[in-house]
Write a protein that holds these residues in place. Structure first.
Motif, PDB file in Angstrom:
ATOM      1  N   PHE A 230       5.183  -5.948  -6.278  1.00 34.46           N
ATOM      2  CA  PHE A 230       5.280  -4.744  -5.567  1.00 34.46           C
ATOM      3  C   PHE A 230       5.410  -3.622  -6.456  1.00 34.46           C
ATOM      4  CE2 PHE A 230       7.079  -7.447  -2.357  1.00 34.46           C
ATOM      5  CZ  PHE A 230       5.843  -7.645  -1.532  1.00 34.46           C
TER       6      PHE A 230
ATOM      7  N   GLU B 107       1.860  -0.016   1.564  1.00 29.33           N
ATOM      8  CA  GLU B 107       1.942  -1.382   1.491  1.00 29.33           C
ATOM      9  C   GLU B 107       3.066  -2.200   0.652  1.00 29.33           C
ATOM     10  OE1 GLU B 107      -1.715  -4.127   0.543  1.00 29.33           O
ATOM     11  OE2 GLU B 107      -2.145  -3.733   2.704  1.00 29.33           O
ATOM     12  N   ALA B 108       3.150  -1.497  -0.519  1.00 29.57           N
ATOM     13  CA  ALA B 108       3.857  -2.079  -1.709  1.00 29.57           C
ATOM     14  C   ALA B 108       5.450  -1.757  -1.131  1.00 29.57           C
ATOM     15  CB  ALA B 108       3.807  -1.426  -2.975  1.00 29.57           C
TER      16      ALA B 108
ATOM     17  N   SER C 278       0.238  -6.307  -4.430  1.00 37.32           N
ATOM     18  CA  SER C 278       1.226  -6.098  -3.235  1.00 37.32           C
ATOM     19  C   SER C 278       1.035  -7.597  -2.625  1.00 37.32           C
ATOM     20  CB  SER C 278       1.104  -5.034  -2.374  1.00 37.32           C
ATOM     21  OG  SER C 278       1.507  -3.941  -2.760  1.00 37.32           O
TER      22      SER C 278
END
Length: 146
Positions: free
Chosen positions: A67, A95-96, A62
């Motif tokens: 991603f 987060e991704a 990420s």
């Protein structure tokens, strides 16, 4: 550790090195260490540490803007029998998703992780909840998470 024949110790050391390298921004070193930890775990059958390496490798992907690769690694870990791994995988997924601009999915994953059992994941997720809430224009949710 490897020369001493201690594969478990080698894998654990590589996971710690990889995680620390991600945090410090030494991404090439992190990728080498985490990939080696995963490969060694598979080769030796010491699978109990491998999911941690996969979570941290997902986090690294990420941070490198990869991603989809991150999600491919961490989404299956949501079903882990290790509650800490499952919890950490939700933060890595948040987060991704955030990086992809999928803010609602990121917010849901971060909120889930912020309520989970892992203290490390809860701290990481709490800051993500606040950041994503602000991006969504939800100031009250951001303040509540802070």
């Amino acid at each position: 550790m490897a020369r001493a024949g201690n594969s478990t110790g080698e894998i654990v050391a590589l996971v710690h090195l990889g995680y620390t390298s991600v945090i410090l921004g030494a991404y090439d070193e992190a990728e080498r260490a985490l990939t080696r930890a995963i490969d060694t775990a598979r080769r030796t059958g010491f699978e109990f540490v491998r999911p941690y390496a996969e979570v941290f490798l997902g986090m690294l992907k990420s941070r490198r803007g990869r991603f989809a690769e991150a999600l491919e690694l961490v989404l299956p870990l949501h079903r882990s029998h290790d509650a800490s791994v499952a919890n950490l995988s939700r933060v890595a997924a948040a987060e991704a998703y955030h990086g992809q601009g999928e803010l609602e999915a990121a917010f849901a994953q971060a909120q889930s992780a912020a309520a989970g059992p892992s203290p490390r994941a809860r701290r990481w997720a709490g800051s993500l909840v606040a950041e994503i809430a602000l991006a969504l224009g939800r100031a009250a949710d951001a303040l509540a998470a802070a």
